[in-house]
Design an enzyme around this catalytic site. Structure first.
Site, short mmCIF file in Angstrom:
data_model
loop_
_atom_site.label_atom_id
_atom_site.label_comp_id
_atom_site.label_asym_id
_atom_site.label_seq_id
_atom_site.Cartn_x
_atom_site.Cartn_y
_atom_site.Cartn_z
CE LYS A 1 -3.98 1.88 2.52
NZ LYS A 1 -4.82 2.24 1.38
N1 PMP Z 1 -7.88 -1.66 -2.56
C1 PMP Z 1 -7.31 -0.46 -2.56
C2 PMP Z 1 -6.63 0.04 -3.79
C3 PMP Z 1 -7.35 0.35 -1.40
O1 PMP Z 1 -6.79 1.56 -1.39
C4 PMP Z 1 -8.01 -0.14 -0.26
C5 PMP Z 1 -8.09 0.71 0.98
N2 PMP Z 1 -6.99 0.52 1.83
C6 PMP Z 1 -8.60 -1.41 -0.31
C7 PMP Z 1 -8.50 -2.14 -1.48
C8 PMP Z 1 -9.29 -2.00 0.88
O2 PMP Z 1 -8.35 -2.35 1.86
P1 PMP Z 1 -8.72 -2.33 3.40
O3 PMP Z 1 -9.96 -3.10 3.57
O4 PMP Z 1 -7.55 -2.97 4.07
O5 PMP Z 1 -8.89 -0.91 3.81
#
Ligand code: PMP
Length: 308
Positions: free
Chosen positions: A160
């Site tokens: 991320k």
């Molecule tokens: N995909 C992307 C590209 C994101 O930015 C996020 C948000 N963090 C998610 C999926 C969902 O991840 P999470 O449930 O861990 O927030």
């Protein structure tokens, strides 16, 4: 930017929001070399709790690992700092934004290892429904973007990282400029991948379909939560590559993310889902998910990390 809270944790110190600044020559500003998290804290009947904090901090450290970024704090120190930031700002429910980034490392793209400097900050502030309150109950209108997600072995999407969000920016901006709430990206093979900041779920014939981690998606923590809750309900889950047109044939579709929680989709490319918004499975999973925070769903997994 108007302060959203009083203090930000920055390299081990709590600083006034308006004074927490970095230099314009910060490496991450030029080259996208940051890794970050989005985490939510909820005001539960047993007091404020951070949802799956350790999993988020571990993902932050894993993102940094992929980028050879030496984070000068341990998982425990970052967890403690997240809770301290909530406490000092008097926040009971909040969105947290931990970020680690290459700071002043010189002008080159690849600084010498001895010049690498990683700064870490944690902000926490109130943040409501990411795609709107109405979206959570009625569903949102989305489009498939003309932009694909990053191809495998180009930019690692399991990290991320700040730079990945150039893709999200284009996908989200395109959708919003056309009057839609969010955009969905396809993989380079044209198969389903994820939203600009959310994972994607389709319901068909009582089963849940979702693209696998190999489909250029971030392994979402909400995605994992929803899969766990769905398994508990005995719902069959199929994680596999999915063609775009399944979007137009699904009974229900929803997106998940820390910011978006479980946001139902009402239309995709102007085609309504068969349920025209949240159907029975979406509503059940929303209830189980929010039940974790209002005490109606037992936290069997130790996901709630109490702040006090
Ligand atoms: N995909 C992307 C590209 C994101 O930015 C996020 C948000 N963090 C998610 C999926 C969902 O991840 P999470 O449930 O861990 O927030």
């Amino acid at each position: 930017m108007k302060p959203l809270a009083e203090k930000i944790w920055f390299n081990g110190e709590l600083k006034a929001w308006e004074d927490t600044k970095v230099h314009v020559m910060t490496h991450a500003l030029h080259y996208g070399t940051s890794v970050f998290e989005g985490v939510r804290a909820y005001d539960t009947p047993k007091g404020p709790a951070v949802f799956r904090l350790t999993e988020h901090t571990q993902r932050l450290l894993d993102s940094a690992r992929i980028y050879h970024m030496p984070v000068p704090y341990t998982l425990q120190q970052i967890n403690d700092a997240c809770k301290e930031t909530l406490r000092v700002n008097g926040l009971k429910s909040a969105y947290l934004r931990p970020i680690a980034f290459l700071g002043e490392c010189g002008m080159g793209v690849t600084p010498k290892p001895e010049n690498v400097r990683v700064d870490v900050a944690i902000a926490a502030f109130p943040w409501g429904a990411y795609l709107g309150d109405e979206g959570l109950t009625k569903g949102v209108d989305v489009i498939v973007s003309s932009w694909n997600r990053a191809a495998p072995n180009t930019i690692p999407v399991m990290a991320k990282a700040g730079g990945n969000y150039l893709s999200s920016y284009l996908i989200g901006r395109e959708a919003r400029s056309k009057g839609y709430v969010e955009g969905l990206g396809l993989g380079v093979d044209g198969r389903l991948s994820e939203g600009a900041g959310e994972n994607l779920f389709l319901m068909m014939g009582g089963k849940i379909y979702t693209p696998p981690v190999s489909a250029s998606i971030l392994g979402g923590i909400t995605r994992n939560t929803v899969l766990t809750l769905a398994r508990e309900e005995g719902i069959e889950i199929i994680e596999q590559d999915l063609p775009r047109e399944m979007l137009y044939l699904a009974d229900e579709v929803f997106m998940t993310g820390t910011a978006a929680e479980i946001t139902p989709i009402r239309t995709i490319d102007d085609i309504p889902t068969r349920e025209n918004g949240p159907g029975p499975i979406t509503k059940l999973l929303q209830a189980r998910f929010h039940g974790l925070f209002n005490g109606q769903t037992e936290d069997k997994w130790g996901w709630l990390d109490y702040v006090n």
